[in-house]
Design an enzyme around this catalytic site. Structure first.
Site, PDB file in Angstrom:
ATOM      1  N   SER A 185      40.818  16.998   4.710  1.00 16.80           N
ATOM      2  CA  SER A 185      41.578  16.105   3.838  1.00 16.80           C
ATOM      3  C   SER A 185      40.975  14.699   3.908  1.00 16.80           C
ATOM      4  O   SER A 185      39.785  14.528   3.645  1.00 16.80           O
ATOM      5  CB  SER A 185      43.059  16.124   4.225  1.00 16.80           C
ATOM      6  OG  SER A 185      43.860  15.480   3.266  1.00 16.80           O
ATOM      7  N   ASP A 327      45.536  24.372  -3.899  1.00 14.23           N
ATOM      8  CA  ASP A 327      45.882  23.166  -3.139  1.00 14.23           C
ATOM      9  C   ASP A 327      46.696  22.232  -4.020  1.00 14.23           C
ATOM     10  O   ASP A 327      46.287  21.892  -5.135  1.00 14.23           O
ATOM     11  CB  ASP A 327      44.600  22.477  -2.668  1.00 14.23           C
ATOM     12  CG  ASP A 327      44.841  21.361  -1.676  1.00 14.23           C
ATOM     13  OD1 ASP A 327      45.618  20.439  -1.970  1.00 14.23           O
ATOM     14  OD2 ASP A 327      44.248  21.411  -0.573  1.00 14.23           O
ATOM     15  N   HIS A 359      47.568  23.102   0.987  1.00 12.45           N
ATOM     16  CA  HIS A 359      46.904  22.020   1.697  1.00 12.45           C
ATOM     17  C   HIS A 359      47.323  21.961   3.164  1.00 12.45           C
ATOM     18  O   HIS A 359      46.483  21.805   4.051  1.00 12.45           O
ATOM     19  CB  HIS A 359      47.211  20.683   1.017  1.00 12.45           C
ATOM     20  CG  HIS A 359      46.344  19.559   1.498  1.00 12.45           C
ATOM     21  ND1 HIS A 359      45.050  19.378   1.066  1.00 12.45           N
ATOM     22  CD2 HIS A 359      46.580  18.572   2.397  1.00 12.45           C
ATOM     23  CE1 HIS A 359      44.519  18.325   1.657  1.00 12.45           C
ATOM     24  NE2 HIS A 359      45.427  17.813   2.480  1.00 12.45           N
TER      25      HIS A 359
END
Length: 424
Positions: A185, A327, A359
């Protein structure tokens, strides 16, 4: 047995150790300017039995000017692997405009629950230490905690590697040390910047491989999360862009609602967990007097978002990318575009598009295959030329991933019981 020191009335934070010494600007990037041992902890209070130090070092900001930041370097228990100890730089998803939310604070014993997102990523630091690798965890957002600044996170990562290689207690082989990069991320974004700038900024490093999970290659996509559970991330990115790019700041100032101004101002004192929780499901109209489309159509905003995205240059080191097809924060199309640019630029890329993970779950389920891929690079396994892109049900089903998932997470249980962290 090493256990966390009792939390004092004053939890760890930004202190004089972080202060840049006079004349640091003349030092070479990566030069250690200060060092101290620190006690780490799992989730602030549980054992994390590994030797650790903090290094203050000289690096470079996004404008090319000298600056400083801190990395936490960690040495696993036991003898180094045959052939020497590799170094992994692990980038956490800091995602906060508050320097006190950086990993060098959140990972320490007694830091409290505010940094829980960073503390949860110590699981993956643990996984790396179990391999016998030394680990560097840099404060890649720098002393000003800039979330979406271009290039700067990459410089901070690479100079943290240089500092770790020069730090004698880690017992590394200097520039001959095999190096890997890993992040997910916001940490994947920082990892991507490091991979892109490495060929020109730190070409002396023996960079064996780069693992990037859901790396947020297009910050514009994150700013479109208004009205979702992740609205706070959109505010955090816009607030940071306002500080990085003065023209964006003027545009934002002209169009923030009173509530938007309060939310942006609050970002300077919030770690990511509180920023997300306090702004969940707030629509863009709560923050701006113009529509999101009008905001990003402004030339200054559009130029800043383009400058802050990944893919403009191709890494020369092998890259492993994993991202969720569904996601809810990082659209898979943006990752596809980045990978395509890397491939056309000649980067050897292994890309896994995970069909079942979201995610917040892929960071866990995707770690094992990423770890196996990095281990193969450190072991000298050949990397096929070109690009290998596959859509898979789950990366856990990749060869060897399930076994690594079980073994490393069993090791984490031992860590929380105070067992020294290293090869089992």
């Amino acid at each position: 047995m090493s256990v966390p020191a009792a939390a004092s009335a004053e939890p760890p934070g930004i202190d004089d150790f972080y202060r840049a010494p006079a004349g640091f600007e003349s030092a070479r990037p990566g030069t250690i300017l200060g060092e101290r041992p620190v006690q780490l902890a799992s989730y602030s209070q549980l054992p994390f039995n590994a030797q650790a130090w903090q290094l203050l070092y000289r690096t470079t900001d996004f404008t090319g000017a000298p600056t400083t930041t801190v990395t936490t370097v960690i040495l696993p228990a036991g003898a180094p692997p045959v052939g020497g100890r590799p170094l992994l730089s692990y980038q956490v998803a800091h995602d906060s405009s508050d320097p006190a939310c950086g990993p060098s604070v959140a990972m320490r014993a007694g830091s409290g629950p505010e940094g829980v997102f960073t503390q949860s990523e110590m699981t993956f630091v643990d996984h790396a230490l179990q391999q016998g690798w030394a680990v560097s965890v840099p404060d890649h957002e720098g002393p000003s905690a800039r979330i979406a600044a271009p290039r700067e996170p990459g410089y901070a990562v690479l100079d943290g590697v240089r500092a770790a290689q020069a730090f004698a207690p880690l017992g590394l082989a200097g520039t001959r040390t095999p190096v890997g990069l890993w992040g997910y991320s916001g940490g994947g974004l920082a990892t991507g910047w490091a991979a892109q700038v490495q060929p020109t900024y730190a070409p002396e490093l023996d960079l064996r491989g780069v693992a990037m999970g859901s790396p947020a290659p297009d910050p514009a996509a994150v700013t479109q999360l208004g009205g979702t559970a992740w609205s706070g991330l959109a505010v955090a990115v816009l607030a940071s862009l306002s500080r990085v790019y003065p023209d964006v700041g003027r545009m934002m100032d002209a169009h923030l609602t009173p509530g938007g101004r309060a939310a942006v101002d609050a970002m300077s004192g919030q770690c990511v967990a509180r920023a997300v929780a306090s702004n969940a499901f707030r629509p863009t109209s709560d923050f701006l007097t113009v529509s999101y489309a009008q905001l990003v159509a402004d030339p200054a905003v559009a130029a800043a978002l383009a400058d802050a995205g990944l893919g403009a240059s191709a890494p020369t080191a092998p890259v492993y990318v994993y991202s969720g097809v569904h996601d809810e924060i990082i659209p898979i199309s943006t990752v596809d575009t980045m990978v395509d640019r890397y491939c056309r630029g000649g980067t050897p890329v292994t890309y896994r598009r995970d069909e079942t993970s979201l995610h917040a779950t892929l960071i866990v389920t995707g770690a094992s295959d990423a770890l196996n891929w990095l281990r193969a690079r450190f072991d000298g396994a050949p990397v096929p030329s070109g690009c290998d892109t596959r859509t898979v049900t789950s990366t856990v089903t990749e060869p060897g991933a399930a076994e690594t998932y079980v073994s490393t997470n069993s090791g984490v249980l031992g860590t929380m019981l105070g067992v020294p962290i290293g090869p089992r």
